[in-house]
Design a protein around this motif. Structure first.
Motif, short mmCIF file in Angstrom:
data_model
loop_
_atom_site.label_atom_id
_atom_site.label_comp_id
_atom_site.label_asym_id
_atom_site.label_seq_id
_atom_site.Cartn_x
_atom_site.Cartn_y
_atom_site.Cartn_z
N UNK A 36 32.26 48.87 39.07
CA UNK A 36 32.73 47.90 40.07
C UNK A 36 31.87 47.96 41.33
N UNK A 37 31.61 49.18 41.80
CA UNK A 37 30.88 49.35 43.05
C UNK A 37 29.40 49.05 42.88
N UNK A 38 28.83 49.46 41.75
CA UNK A 38 27.40 49.24 41.52
C UNK A 38 27.07 47.76 41.42
N UNK A 39 28.05 46.98 40.96
CA UNK A 39 27.84 45.54 40.78
C UNK A 39 28.70 44.72 41.73
N UNK A 40 29.02 45.29 42.88
CA UNK A 40 29.95 44.65 43.81
C UNK A 40 29.49 43.26 44.23
N UNK A 41 28.20 43.11 44.53
CA UNK A 41 27.72 41.82 45.05
C UNK A 41 27.88 40.68 44.05
N UNK A 42 27.41 40.81 42.80
CA UNK A 42 27.59 39.70 41.86
C UNK A 42 29.05 39.48 41.46
N UNK A 43 29.83 40.56 41.37
CA UNK A 43 31.24 40.39 41.00
C UNK A 43 32.01 39.69 42.12
N UNK A 44 31.76 40.10 43.38
CA UNK A 44 32.42 39.46 44.51
C UNK A 44 32.03 37.99 44.61
N UNK A 45 30.76 37.71 44.32
CA UNK A 45 30.29 36.32 44.34
C UNK A 45 31.00 35.51 43.25
N UNK A 46 31.25 36.13 42.10
CA UNK A 46 31.97 35.47 41.01
C UNK A 46 33.39 35.11 41.41
N UNK A 47 34.05 35.99 42.17
CA UNK A 47 35.41 35.71 42.64
C UNK A 47 35.39 34.54 43.62
N UNK A 48 34.42 34.54 44.53
CA UNK A 48 34.31 33.46 45.51
C UNK A 48 34.09 32.12 44.82
N UNK A 49 33.21 32.11 43.83
CA UNK A 49 32.94 30.87 43.10
C UNK A 49 34.17 30.40 42.35
N UNK A 50 34.91 31.34 41.78
CA UNK A 50 36.14 30.96 41.07
C UNK A 50 37.13 30.28 42.03
N UNK A 51 37.32 30.89 43.20
CA UNK A 51 38.27 30.34 44.16
C UNK A 51 37.86 28.95 44.64
N UNK A 52 36.57 28.71 44.72
CA UNK A 52 36.09 27.40 45.18
C UNK A 52 36.24 26.33 44.10
N UNK A 53 36.15 26.74 42.84
CA UNK A 53 36.13 25.78 41.75
C UNK A 53 37.48 25.57 41.07
N UNK A 54 38.36 26.57 41.16
CA UNK A 54 39.60 26.50 40.39
C UNK A 54 40.51 25.39 40.92
N UNK A 55 41.39 24.91 40.04
CA UNK A 55 42.35 23.87 40.42
C UNK A 55 43.45 24.51 41.24
N UNK A 56 43.65 23.99 42.42
CA UNK A 56 44.67 24.54 43.30
C UNK A 56 46.02 23.96 42.95
N UNK A 57 47.04 24.80 43.02
CA UNK A 57 48.37 24.36 42.66
C UNK A 57 49.38 24.77 43.71
N UNK A 58 50.63 24.78 43.33
CA UNK A 58 51.70 25.15 44.24
C UNK A 58 52.72 26.00 43.52
N UNK A 59 53.20 27.05 44.20
CA UNK A 59 54.22 27.91 43.60
C UNK A 59 55.50 27.14 43.34
N UNK A 60 55.68 25.99 43.99
CA UNK A 60 56.89 25.20 43.79
C UNK A 60 56.92 24.56 42.40
N UNK A 61 55.75 24.60 41.69
CA UNK A 61 55.69 24.04 40.35
C UNK A 61 56.37 24.95 39.32
N UNK A 62 56.63 26.20 39.68
CA UNK A 62 57.20 27.15 38.74
C UNK A 62 58.69 26.87 38.58
N UNK A 63 59.14 26.79 37.32
CA UNK A 63 60.55 26.52 37.03
C UNK A 63 61.29 27.84 36.84
N UNK A 64 62.17 28.18 37.78
CA UNK A 64 62.91 29.43 37.70
C UNK A 64 64.30 29.23 37.06
#
Length: 314
Positions: A36-64
């Motif tokens: 994790x630490x040795x590859x921190x830069x590319x892994x962290x960049x992957x998380x950032x890219x995921x957050x920018x590209x993923x479909x945003x939703x709302x917790x109110x969509x969950x049926x309890x």
């Protein structure tokens, strides 16, 4: 000559099977963290890219409506020591995205490409992310309302050592009392019990004695488990309840660990009983610990960590 079965030798030291497995698990855990630490830069960049590209939703969509149990997740910020060593955020848990996502990075050998780095994004759509203290309380506020209406509700705080469980519980302790008295009406009395489970023993957290008094769990004729010998406080104001909860939380068993200088080493139970038969139980569990977190423990602390982990899995 005595034959020793299932022993592995390293630098002349003989290990039993259990110790060999434990040491291997620790070695494996450290290998994962080193990756994790040795590859921190590319892994962290992957998380950032995921957050920018993923479909945003709302917790109110969950049926309890189909379940009485709800799960909420709060990701704490990185500690300064974690940032200094190059660690990165591996969890996306914001109301903006509407679900919990755990990110993991790995390396694998691909034909024709050699060793490549890959990212896995595991979503948990049934888990509602919360961020601030207000959001935490808003998420569990329905439990207070259920108790005030005569029902029984229970809240568990679960997570690893140093993940912020007790911090989040303190925010609920400050907010729930005002709601409770507003819902049940001025002049009503609530009864509070508070105790902790430390290993195989149980101690009162509201006693005025200099040393904490041991109390006992007993199964009654009704088949339910009862706590015998605890202090019961009758409380009639918001301020009294807030003060009692702060006092009880301050009596808990704590010790320094690799993650927290004052880590809670017990399961704490705060039980409120209302006049109309309703009840609200808040349970702040001790944190579970992976092998890497116990690497610096002495024998006593290792045994304590094993006991906590076993109790959490019971």
């Amino acid at each position: 000559m005595t034959a020793v079965k299932d022993k592995t030798r390293w630098n002349g030291e003989a290990w039993g099977e259990d110790e060999r497995r434990a040491r291997y698990a620790k070695h494996q855990a450290h290998d994962i963290r080193a990756l994790r630490l040795a590859n921190a830069e590319p892994f962290a960049r992957g998380v950032t890219e995921y957050r920018q590209q993923c479909v945003k939703g709302s917790s109110s969509d969950i049926d309890f409506s189909a379940t009485a149990a709800r799960v909420f997740a709060r990701a704490r910020p990185l500690f300064a020591s974690e940032t200094d060593r190059g660690d990165w955020h591996c969890v996306t848990a914001t109301a903006e995205h509407g679900q919990l996502v755990v990110h993991s990075g790995s390396e694998e050998m691909l034909a024709g490409k050699g060793m490549v780095k890959t990212m896995n994004h595991q979503a948990y759509p049934g888990v509602t992310p919360v961020v601030t203290d207000d959001q935490v309380y808003q998420a569990v506020q329905y439990l207070v309302q259920t108790a005030a209406a005569g029902g029984k509700s229970t809240l568990f705080m679960y997570g690893m050592t140093g993940s912020g469980k007790t911090y989040s519980m303190a925010g609920i302790h400050q907010r729930a009392p005002a709601d409770l008295f507003q819902l049940v009406g001025a002049g009503q009395t609530l009864r509070l019990q508070a105790y902790e489970l430390v290993g195989k023993k149980c101690f009162d957290l509201l006693s005025s004695a200099a040393d904490k008094e041991e109390v006992f769990l007993r199964v009654g004729e009704d088949g339910n488990t009862h706590v015998c010998g605890t202090t019961e406080c009758d409380i009639s104001t918001t301020a009294e309840l807030q003060q009692a909860l702060v006092h009880a939380a301050g009596q808990r068993e704590t010790a320094a660990t690799g993650m927290n200088a004052t880590s809670s080493r017990s399961h704490a139970v705060y039980s409120l009983t209302l006049a109309e038969g309703g009840s609200f139980m808040m349970i702040d569990l001790a944190g579970n610990e992976a092998n890497a977190e116990t690497a610096g423990h002495d024998k006593e602390r290792m045994a304590e960590a094993a006991e906590i982990n076993a109790s959490l899995m019971a």
